[in-house]
Motif scaffolding. Structure first.
Motif, short mmCIF file in Angstrom:
data_model
loop_
_atom_site.label_atom_id
_atom_site.label_comp_id
_atom_site.label_asym_id
_atom_site.label_seq_id
_atom_site.Cartn_x
_atom_site.Cartn_y
_atom_site.Cartn_z
N GLU A 189 0.82 -1.22 0.00
CA GLU A 189 0.00 0.00 0.00
C GLU A 189 0.85 1.27 0.00
OE1 GLU A 189 -3.07 0.05 2.98
OE2 GLU A 189 -3.66 -2.00 2.53
N THR A 190 2.07 1.18 0.47
CA THR A 190 2.95 2.34 0.54
C THR A 190 3.54 2.73 -0.81
OG1 THR A 190 4.80 0.89 1.12
CG2 THR A 190 3.60 1.92 2.95
N VAL A 191 3.38 1.86 -1.82
CA VAL A 191 3.91 2.13 -3.16
C VAL A 191 2.83 2.78 -4.01
CG1 VAL A 191 4.86 1.10 -5.26
CG2 VAL A 191 5.52 0.19 -3.02
N ASP A 192 3.14 3.97 -4.54
CA ASP A 192 2.22 4.68 -5.43
C ASP A 192 2.40 4.12 -6.84
OD1 ASP A 192 0.64 6.40 -6.90
OD2 ASP A 192 1.87 8.17 -6.54
N THR A 193 1.56 3.19 -7.23
CA THR A 193 1.72 2.54 -8.54
C THR A 193 1.40 3.47 -9.70
OG1 THR A 193 -0.51 1.60 -8.40
CG2 THR A 193 1.33 0.21 -7.64
N THR A 194 0.71 4.58 -9.45
CA THR A 194 0.41 5.52 -10.54
C THR A 194 1.67 6.22 -11.02
OG1 THR A 194 -0.12 7.35 -9.04
CG2 THR A 194 -1.94 5.91 -9.73
N ALA A 195 2.73 6.21 -10.21
CA ALA A 195 3.97 6.88 -10.57
C ALA A 195 5.02 5.90 -11.11
CB ALA A 195 4.53 7.61 -9.36
N LEU A 196 4.67 4.63 -11.24
CA LEU A 196 5.62 3.62 -11.70
C LEU A 196 5.55 3.44 -13.21
CD1 LEU A 196 5.18 0.80 -9.03
CD2 LEU A 196 6.90 2.61 -9.10
N THR A 197 6.68 3.04 -13.79
CA THR A 197 6.75 2.70 -15.20
C THR A 197 7.07 1.22 -15.30
OG1 THR A 197 7.59 4.90 -15.74
CG2 THR A 197 7.93 3.18 -17.37
N MET A 198 6.24 0.49 -16.03
CA MET A 198 6.45 -0.94 -16.20
C MET A 198 7.31 -1.17 -17.44
SD MET A 198 5.59 -4.05 -15.12
CE MET A 198 4.19 -3.81 -14.07
N GLY A 199 8.27 -2.06 -17.32
CA GLY A 199 9.14 -2.37 -18.44
C GLY A 199 9.59 -3.81 -18.41
N THR A 200 10.11 -4.28 -19.50
CA THR A 200 10.63 -5.64 -19.54
C THR A 200 12.13 -5.62 -19.37
OG1 THR A 200 10.81 -5.58 -21.94
CG2 THR A 200 8.79 -6.50 -21.04
N SER A 201 12.63 -6.56 -18.59
CA SER A 201 14.07 -6.67 -18.42
C SER A 201 14.60 -7.86 -19.22
CB SER A 201 14.44 -6.81 -16.94
OG SER A 201 13.65 -7.79 -16.32
N LYS A 202 13.70 -8.72 -19.66
CA LYS A 202 14.08 -9.85 -20.51
C LYS A 202 12.86 -10.24 -21.33
CE LYS A 202 16.12 -14.42 -20.39
NZ LYS A 202 16.64 -15.49 -19.55
N GLY A 203 13.04 -10.41 -22.62
CA GLY A 203 11.95 -10.84 -23.47
C GLY A 203 11.10 -9.69 -23.97
N ASP A 204 9.94 -10.04 -24.52
CA ASP A 204 9.03 -9.09 -25.13
C ASP A 204 7.63 -9.38 -24.61
OD1 ASP A 204 7.30 -7.76 -26.93
OD2 ASP A 204 8.72 -7.96 -28.56
N VAL A 205 6.88 -8.34 -24.25
CA VAL A 205 5.54 -8.55 -23.69
C VAL A 205 4.59 -9.23 -24.65
CG1 VAL A 205 5.67 -6.70 -21.97
CG2 VAL A 205 4.74 -6.22 -24.24
N THR A 206 4.85 -9.17 -25.96
CA THR A 206 3.96 -9.84 -26.91
C THR A 206 3.94 -11.35 -26.67
OG1 THR A 206 5.70 -9.96 -28.58
CG2 THR A 206 4.21 -8.07 -28.69
N TYR A 207 4.98 -11.88 -26.07
CA TYR A 207 5.04 -13.31 -25.71
C TYR A 207 3.86 -13.69 -24.83
CZ TYR A 207 6.66 -17.49 -23.21
OH TYR A 207 6.75 -18.73 -22.65
N LEU A 208 3.49 -12.81 -23.92
CA LEU A 208 2.37 -13.11 -23.02
C LEU A 208 1.10 -13.39 -23.80
CD1 LEU A 208 2.88 -10.47 -20.19
CD2 LEU A 208 3.21 -12.94 -20.02
N TYR A 209 0.85 -12.58 -24.82
CA TYR A 209 -0.39 -12.73 -25.59
C TYR A 209 -0.29 -13.83 -26.64
CZ TYR A 209 -4.57 -11.56 -28.21
OH TYR A 209 -5.78 -11.62 -28.83
N THR A 210 0.78 -13.81 -27.42
CA THR A 210 0.88 -14.76 -28.54
C THR A 210 1.11 -16.19 -28.08
OG1 THR A 210 3.24 -14.31 -28.81
CG2 THR A 210 1.72 -13.02 -30.16
N GLU A 211 1.84 -16.40 -27.01
CA GLU A 211 2.16 -17.75 -26.56
C GLU A 211 1.32 -18.22 -25.38
OE1 GLU A 211 4.32 -19.72 -28.22
OE2 GLU A 211 4.59 -18.07 -29.63
N LEU A 212 0.89 -17.29 -24.52
CA LEU A 212 0.19 -17.69 -23.29
C LEU A 212 -1.27 -17.23 -23.23
CD1 LEU A 212 3.07 -16.90 -20.76
CD2 LEU A 212 2.54 -19.08 -21.86
N GLY A 213 -1.67 -16.33 -24.12
CA GLY A 213 -3.04 -15.84 -24.10
C GLY A 213 -3.33 -14.85 -22.98
N VAL A 214 -2.28 -14.24 -22.44
CA VAL A 214 -2.43 -13.25 -21.36
C VAL A 214 -2.56 -11.87 -22.00
CG1 VAL A 214 -1.30 -12.21 -19.36
CG2 VAL A 214 -1.15 -14.67 -19.73
N SER A 215 -3.60 -11.13 -21.62
CA SER A 215 -3.93 -9.86 -22.28
C SER A 215 -3.22 -8.64 -21.72
CB SER A 215 -5.44 -9.64 -22.24
OG SER A 215 -6.07 -10.66 -22.97
#
Length: 84
Positions: A37-63
């Motif tokens: 709760e102490t972390v303000d997630t509205t100020a965070l930037t999400m990024g990948t450190s390995k791989g590509d996020v398209t893997y989630l959708y194309t291989e796993l069906g995660v949206s």
């Protein structure tokens, strides 16, 4: 394989407490990263450190990746999103 992280405006990593695969109200599946709760997630930037996020959708069906239940990254291709 995919590895992701969230950073604040100063580039400091924010540690999550859990990551779960959850079905959203829209019927789609998401990885939901839970932060303290102490972390303000509205100020965070999400990024990948390995791989590509398209893997989630194309291989796993995660949206996308959510932070505390709020969508941070959509993995659904733009053309498919526009067609709906």
């Amino acid at each position: 394989m995919l590895s992701f992280s969230a950073k604040d405006a100063d580039g400091n990593a924010a540690a999550y407490t859990a990551v779960k695969l959850e079905k959203g109200e829209d019927g789609l599946w998401y990885l939901n990263a839970t932060y303290p709760e102490t972390v303000d997630t509205t100020a965070l930037t999400m990024g990948t450190s390995k791989g590509d996020v398209t893997y989630l959708y194309t291989e796993l069906g995660v949206s996308g990746v959510k932070m505390n239940g709020t969508l941070a990254v959509s993995t659904v291709p733009v053309a498919e999103t526009e067609a709906k």
